[in-house]
Design a protein around this motif. Structure first.
Motif, PDB file in Angstrom:
ATOM      1  N   MET A 146       0.856  -1.191   0.000  1.00  0.00           N
ATOM      2  CA  MET A 146       0.000   0.000   0.000  1.00  0.00           C
ATOM      3  C   MET A 146       0.891   1.239   0.000  1.00  0.00           C
ATOM      4  SD  MET A 146      -2.983   0.779   2.761  1.00  0.00           S
ATOM      5  CE  MET A 146      -3.619   2.430   3.051  1.00  0.00           C
ATOM      6  N   PHE A 147       0.578   2.180  -0.872  1.00  0.00           N
ATOM      7  CA  PHE A 147       1.357   3.419  -0.992  1.00  0.00           C
ATOM      8  C   PHE A 147       0.566   4.573  -0.390  1.00  0.00           C
ATOM      9  CE2 PHE A 147       4.799   2.033  -3.812  1.00  0.00           C
ATOM     10  CZ  PHE A 147       4.304   0.795  -4.214  1.00  0.00           C
ATOM     11  N   ILE A 148       1.173   5.270   0.554  1.00  0.00           N
ATOM     12  CA  ILE A 148       0.498   6.419   1.152  1.00  0.00           C
ATOM     13  C   ILE A 148       1.427   7.635   1.094  1.00  0.00           C
ATOM     14  CG2 ILE A 148      -0.928   4.979   2.688  1.00  0.00           C
ATOM     15  CD1 ILE A 148       0.959   5.699   5.009  1.00  0.00           C
ATOM     16  N   ASN A 184     -10.367  13.112   7.382  1.00  0.00           N
ATOM     17  CA  ASN A 184     -11.101  12.142   6.555  1.00  0.00           C
ATOM     18  C   ASN A 184     -10.154  11.237   5.796  1.00  0.00           C
ATOM     19  OD1 ASN A 184     -13.528  13.157   7.328  1.00  0.00           O
ATOM     20  ND2 ASN A 184     -13.736  14.517   5.544  1.00  0.00           N
ATOM     21  N   LEU A 185      -9.091  11.835   5.281  1.00  0.00           N
ATOM     22  CA  LEU A 185      -8.119  11.034   4.530  1.00  0.00           C
ATOM     23  C   LEU A 185      -7.480   9.984   5.439  1.00  0.00           C
ATOM     24  CD1 LEU A 185      -6.402  10.443   1.988  1.00  0.00           C
ATOM     25  CD2 LEU A 185      -4.750  12.081   2.852  1.00  0.00           C
ATOM     26  N   MET A 186      -7.103  10.398   6.639  1.00  0.00           N
ATOM     27  CA  MET A 186      -6.455   9.458   7.557  1.00  0.00           C
ATOM     28  C   MET A 186      -7.393   8.300   7.893  1.00  0.00           C
ATOM     29  SD  MET A 186      -3.425  10.412   7.929  1.00  0.00           S
ATOM     30  CE  MET A 186      -2.715  11.768   7.033  1.00  0.00           C
ATOM     31  N   ARG A 245      -6.768   4.380   6.912  1.00  0.00           N
ATOM     32  CA  ARG A 245      -6.801   3.350   7.968  1.00  0.00           C
ATOM     33  C   ARG A 245      -7.755   2.232   7.593  1.00  0.00           C
ATOM     34  NH1 ARG A 245      -6.340   6.788  12.658  1.00  0.00           N
ATOM     35  NH2 ARG A 245      -8.591   7.001  12.720  1.00  0.00           N
ATOM     36  N   LYS A 246      -8.886   2.631   7.026  1.00  0.00           N
ATOM     37  CA  LYS A 246      -9.903   1.638   6.639  1.00  0.00           C
ATOM     38  C   LYS A 246      -9.376   0.739   5.512  1.00  0.00           C
ATOM     39  CE  LYS A 246     -14.725   1.301   5.146  1.00  0.00           C
ATOM     40  NZ  LYS A 246     -15.845   2.078   4.567  1.00  0.00           N
ATOM     41  N   GLU A 273      -5.065  -5.533   4.602  1.00  0.00           N
ATOM     42  CA  GLU A 273      -3.925  -6.041   5.377  1.00  0.00           C
ATOM     43  C   GLU A 273      -2.649  -6.176   4.544  1.00  0.00           C
ATOM     44  OE1 GLU A 273      -5.546  -9.697   6.974  1.00  0.00           O
ATOM     45  OE2 GLU A 273      -6.214  -8.650   8.768  1.00  0.00           O
ATOM     46  N   PRO A 274      -2.084  -5.052   4.142  1.00  0.00           N
ATOM     47  CA  PRO A 274      -0.893  -5.108   3.266  1.00  0.00           C
ATOM     48  C   PRO A 274       0.302  -5.787   3.943  1.00  0.00           C
ATOM     49  CG  PRO A 274      -1.266  -2.865   4.051  1.00  0.00           C
ATOM     50  CD  PRO A 274      -2.452  -3.663   4.485  1.00  0.00           C
TER      51      PRO A 274
END
Ligand SMILES: Nc1nc2c(ncn2[C@@H]2O[C@H](COP(=O)(O)OP(=O)(O)O)[C@@H](O)[C@H]2O)c(=O)[nH]1
Ligand SMILES: [Mg+2]
Length: 302
Positions: free
Chosen positions: A110-112, A205-207, A211-212, A218-219
């Motif tokens: 997952m890329f954040i 909201n982004l955070m 998280r969701k 489950e990366p």
């Protein structure tokens, strides 16, 4: 970049040992040294702790004042200290993914990161890397918010001739990501690269959204993308994403531009997470492994 820090360390030490110093002089030199570190984009917290530690160390130790290699001894001291407070673990995601896949599993990354830091570009660089190693990547756009996000990642996928999955704008990004995992299972794809929305990193909201997504898919590995050119904001981003989402390693992008490499040290120091790779340009092949050990040596000794 590294040259100026290396030589400032040496000039700092050469001043220090030309005469016996009072507490006040030591303090002034500590401040001067701290300023040099901060000027090299090293986080203030680290610069402060680092210079205090070095000053304390010098107060305690006795050195032969006329020794010719004294500066080298002290730069070595600084290196040891820096490496003891920084994560030095080296990350090889190709190896990690290959191990999981060889056991019949799939590897999810997952890329954040904040907007414009280089998330989509870096994801595409990884996709190319995994493809070259004989793995089967899927590019997933779990940004259903920003106009153009889907088309942009789709463009990368077609340029690399790789499969792509996305939902529709306005859809729940977590359910898009979930469906993408199902899609990969049906299509025999084994490395799933999930792009996410950016916006400002202070956006609650982004955070929650990130998280969701993370909870749902489950990366195996979550990467924070940080732009090396953003200086102190990079440190704030690392802190915020660590607290609200969590990540396993950092990729520093735009490491090709004329950066004062301190960002590498500061983001890794504040998050206690390793820098796994660096982006060194806009081409798909511009992705390099990162070694903190080599980096610190270069910074101090050149
Ligand atoms: N010079 C350079 N540019 C980069 C690098 N990584 C990304 N970029 C550029 O940064 C810009 C934003 O990248 P993008 O992937 O769209 O960022 P995102 O909003 O986080 O997905 C694009 O113009 C990229 O080509 C890098 O390592 N070096
Ligand atoms: Mg993007």
């Amino acid at each position: 970049m590294s040259k100026s820090l290396g030589s400032s360390v040496k000039s700092f030490f050469s001043k220090l040992f030309s005469k016996k110093l009072s507490d006040k002089e030591l303090e002034e030199l500590g401040d001067e040294f701290k300023l040099k570190l901060v000027e090299n984009d090293i986080a203030y917290d680290l610069a402060d702790v680092f210079s205090k530690h070095i000053i304390d160390e010098l107060k305690e130790r006795k050195f032969p004042i006329f020794s010719s290699n004294i500066q080298n001894v002290l730069v070595e001291e600084a290196k040891q200290y820096l490496l003891s407070v920084l994560p030095t673990e080296e990350v090889d995601l190709v190896k990690d993914a290959s191990n999981v896949v060889s056991l019949g599993g799939k590897f999810i990354i997952m890329f954040i990161g904040s907007n414009g830091t280089g998330k989509s570009t870096t994801l595409a660089k990884f996709a190319r890397l995994f493809k070259e190693e004989g793995l089967k990547p899927l590019l997933v756009c779990a940004d259903t918010f920003r106009a153009g996000a889907i088309e942009q990642l789709k463009h990368h996928a077609s340029a690399l001739n790789l499969p792509f999955y996305s939902g529709k704008y306005g859809e729940d990004p977590a359910s898009v990501a979930y469906d993408a995992i199902k899609f990969s299972e049906h299509n025999n794809l084994n490395v799933i690269l999930v792009d996410t929305a950016g916006r400002a990193h202070v956006n609650v909201n982004l955070m929650n959204e990130l998280r969701k997504i993370k909870r749902v898919i489950e990366p195996n590995h979550t990467i924070l993308i940080v732009d090396a050119l953003t200086g102190n904001d990079a440190v704030e981003q690392a802190r915020t994403f660590l607290e609200f989402v969590g990540f396993d390693s950092i990729v520093l992008t735009k490491f090709d531009a004329d950066v004062k490499g301190g960002a590498a040290i500061s983001v890794s120091y504040v998050s206690k997470k390793p820098i796994s790779y660096v982006g060194t340009g806009q081409k798909y092949s511009d992705l390099r492994h990162f070694s903190m050990k080599s980096y610190v040596c270069e910074l101090l000794f050149s």
